[in-house]
Design an enzyme around this catalytic site. Structure first.
Site, PDB file in Angstrom:
ATOM      1  N   ASN A   9       0.870  -1.170   0.000  1.00 29.25           N
ATOM      2  CA  ASN A   9       0.000   0.000   0.000  1.00 29.25           C
ATOM      3  C   ASN A   9       0.913   1.227   0.000  1.00 29.25           C
ATOM      4  O   ASN A   9       1.498   1.566   1.024  1.00 29.25           O
ATOM      5  CB  ASN A   9      -0.885  -0.041   1.262  1.00 29.25           C
ATOM      6  CG  ASN A   9      -1.700   1.220   1.426  1.00 29.25           C
ATOM      7  OD1 ASN A   9      -1.762   2.063   0.526  1.00 29.25           O
ATOM      8  ND2 ASN A   9      -2.329   1.364   2.582  1.00 29.25           N
ATOM      9  N   LYS A  11       0.146   4.267  -0.357  1.00 25.29           N
ATOM     10  CA  LYS A  11      -0.495   5.467   0.204  1.00 25.29           C
ATOM     11  C   LYS A  11      -0.229   6.680  -0.688  1.00 25.29           C
ATOM     12  O   LYS A  11      -0.192   6.541  -1.908  1.00 25.29           O
ATOM     13  CB  LYS A  11      -0.033   5.679   1.650  1.00 25.29           C
ATOM     14  CG  LYS A  11      -0.235   4.414   2.495  1.00 25.29           C
ATOM     15  CD  LYS A  11      -0.063   4.642   3.966  1.00 25.29           C
ATOM     16  CE  LYS A  11      -0.270   3.317   4.699  1.00 25.29           C
ATOM     17  NZ  LYS A  11      -0.233   3.441   6.149  1.00 25.29           N
ATOM     18  N   HIS A  94      -9.616   1.131   4.527  1.00 26.67           N
ATOM     19  CA  HIS A  94      -8.373   1.288   5.289  1.00 26.67           C
ATOM     20  C   HIS A  94      -8.640   2.222   6.465  1.00 26.67           C
ATOM     21  O   HIS A  94      -9.448   3.150   6.357  1.00 26.67           O
ATOM     22  CB  HIS A  94      -7.285   1.862   4.377  1.00 26.67           C
ATOM     23  CG  HIS A  94      -5.931   1.861   5.026  1.00 26.67           C
ATOM     24  ND1 HIS A  94      -5.552   2.828   5.922  1.00 26.67           N
ATOM     25  CD2 HIS A  94      -4.895   0.995   4.938  1.00 26.67           C
ATOM     26  CE1 HIS A  94      -4.323   2.546   6.353  1.00 26.67           C
ATOM     27  NE2 HIS A  94      -3.909   1.443   5.765  1.00 26.67           N
ATOM     28  N   GLU A  96      -7.090   4.633   7.612  1.00 23.64           N
ATOM     29  CA  GLU A  96      -6.905   6.067   7.312  1.00 23.64           C
ATOM     30  C   GLU A  96      -8.146   6.622   6.610  1.00 23.64           C
ATOM     31  O   GLU A  96      -8.536   7.768   6.826  1.00 23.64           O
ATOM     32  CB  GLU A  96      -5.633   6.261   6.467  1.00 23.64           C
ATOM     33  CG  GLU A  96      -4.380   6.085   7.320  1.00 23.64           C
ATOM     34  CD  GLU A  96      -3.165   5.544   6.589  1.00 23.64           C
ATOM     35  OE1 GLU A  96      -3.110   5.581   5.344  1.00 23.64           O
ATOM     36  OE2 GLU A  96      -2.243   5.050   7.292  1.00 23.64           O
ATOM     37  N   GLU A 166      -5.714  -4.947  10.370  1.00 26.22           N
ATOM     38  CA  GLU A 166      -4.695  -3.931  10.614  1.00 26.22           C
ATOM     39  C   GLU A 166      -5.024  -3.172  11.896  1.00 26.22           C
ATOM     40  O   GLU A 166      -5.833  -2.234  11.875  1.00 26.22           O
ATOM     41  CB  GLU A 166      -4.653  -2.934   9.452  1.00 26.22           C
ATOM     42  CG  GLU A 166      -4.318  -3.559   8.115  1.00 26.22           C
ATOM     43  CD  GLU A 166      -3.697  -2.531   7.177  1.00 26.22           C
ATOM     44  OE1 GLU A 166      -2.576  -2.773   6.731  1.00 26.22           O
ATOM     45  OE2 GLU A 166      -4.317  -1.481   6.919  1.00 26.22           O
ATOM     46  N   GLY A 172       2.150   2.287  10.752  1.00 25.85           N
ATOM     47  CA  GLY A 172       3.096   3.392  10.609  1.00 25.85           C
ATOM     48  C   GLY A 172       3.746   3.815  11.910  1.00 25.85           C
ATOM     49  O   GLY A 172       4.375   4.863  11.996  1.00 25.85           O
ATOM     50  N   SER A 212       3.101  -2.109  10.389  1.00 19.50           N
ATOM     51  CA  SER A 212       4.536  -2.171  10.657  1.00 19.50           C
ATOM     52  C   SER A 212       5.172  -3.522  10.328  1.00 19.50           C
ATOM     53  O   SER A 212       6.089  -3.968  11.019  1.00 19.50           O
ATOM     54  CB  SER A 212       4.834  -1.768  12.113  1.00 19.50           C
ATOM     55  OG  SER A 212       4.444  -0.431  12.343  1.00 19.50           O
TER      56      SER A 212
HETATM   57  P1  PGA Z   1       2.661   0.288   7.661  1.00 21.77           P
HETATM   58  O1  PGA Z   1       1.225   0.496   6.955  1.00 21.77           O
HETATM   59  O2  PGA Z   1       3.222  -1.003   7.134  1.00 21.77           O
HETATM   60  O3  PGA Z   1       3.476   1.480   7.270  1.00 21.77           O
HETATM   61  O4  PGA Z   1       2.407   0.223   9.139  1.00 21.77           O
HETATM   62  C1  PGA Z   1       0.355  -0.583   6.731  1.00 21.77           C
HETATM   63  C2  PGA Z   1      -0.932  -0.098   6.131  1.00 21.77           C
HETATM   64  O5  PGA Z   1      -1.398   0.988   6.501  1.00 21.77           O
HETATM   65  O6  PGA Z   1      -1.518  -0.771   5.266  1.00 21.77           O
END
Ligand code: PGA
Length: 251
Positions: A9, A11, A94, A96, A166, A172, A212
């Site tokens: 992803n 982003k 997601h 976000e 997630e 993140g 992460s």
């Molecule tokens: P990350 O993001 O691996 O940077 O924690 C995962 C995601 O949001 O899909």
């Protein structure tokens, strides 16, 4: 047996040249057999990334879509448009999107139905916040998201989806869920799938872990019996770290 599935992803990162370089770096690498791989770039770069991965086993996905087929929805992308430019997948719900853009379970369900209707495979994301976990509400919250954003799918529709667990507190942040913490939620998701649908559907659906995931924790996470892959953010932005995670899926 479920084929592991690693998706990147991206982003709102990279520029056009960076997206093409990353996509072709992954596409040109020797990818192990027995693992599905996809990258999900920002919309403006989808066509470039489809081109850069053409002829490889790397699939391409969008990061969101609308639930209507077309219309006066400024700024939105229709599911058929993603198919039209060569996408096979779309990430939906997601955290976000849920937290920053007000997406609801009902909206995610509508998007999933629309995406499935044009042949896209939705990667539907669920996960609890730190506050919810600390309050002991993880299972209740995740099951609630499943009820609202997946449970309205027919059995035939649900059989085609991918779920990404997630935990919001792990995205993140560098704070990865322990393999045991992730595994117990994945296992509960299968219990939810069994009660809403049936045991054979529950054992066939792939459930990715996200939050992460890095090369140094991927082997242990992906080694859990109910973890079938990863949705990778930060570590998906470099060819080497993404490929290390892809390889960890078939160790
Ligand atoms: P990350 O993001 O691996 O940077 O924690 C995962 C995601 O949001 O899909």
């Amino acid at each position: 047996m479920r084929t592991p599935f690693i998706a990147g992803n991206w982003k709102m990162h990279l520029d056009r040249a960076g997206a093409i370089a990353l996509a072709s770096g992954i596409a040109k690498a020797e990818l192990p057999a027995g693992v599905d791989v996809a990258v999900c770039p920002p919309s403006p770069y989808l066509s470039d990334v489809v081109q850069a991965t053409a002829g490889s086993k790397v699939g391409v996905g969008g990061q969101n879509c609308h639930f209507e087929a077309q219309g006066a929805f400024t700024g939105e992308v229709a599911p058929a448009m993603l198919v039209d430019v060569g996408c096979r997948y779309v990430i939906l719900g997601h955290s976000e999107r849920r937290q920053l853009f007000g997406e609801t379970d009902a909206g995610v369900l509508a998007k999933a139905k629309a995406a499935l209707g044009v042949g896209l495979i939705p990667i539907i994301c669920v996960g609890e916040t730190l506050e919810e976990r600390e309050a002991g509400r993880t299972f209740e919250v995740v099951r609630g998201q499943c009820d609202g954003s997946i449970g309205g799918l027919t059995e035939a529709e649900a059989a085609k989806i991918v779920i990404a667990y997630e935990p919001v507190w792990a995205i993140g942040t560098g704070k990865v869920a322990t393999p045991a913490q992730a595994e117990e939620v994945h296992s509960d998701l299968r219990t939810w799938l069994t009660s809403r649908y049936n045991a054979s559907l529950a054992s066939a659906i792939r459930i990715q872990y996200g939050g992460s995931v890095k090369p140094d924790n991927a082997v242990e996470l992906l080694g859990q019996p109910n973890i079938d892959g990863a949705l990778v953010g930060g570590a998906a932005l470099k060819v080497d770290s993404f490929l290390a995670i892809v390889r960890a899926a078939v160790v």
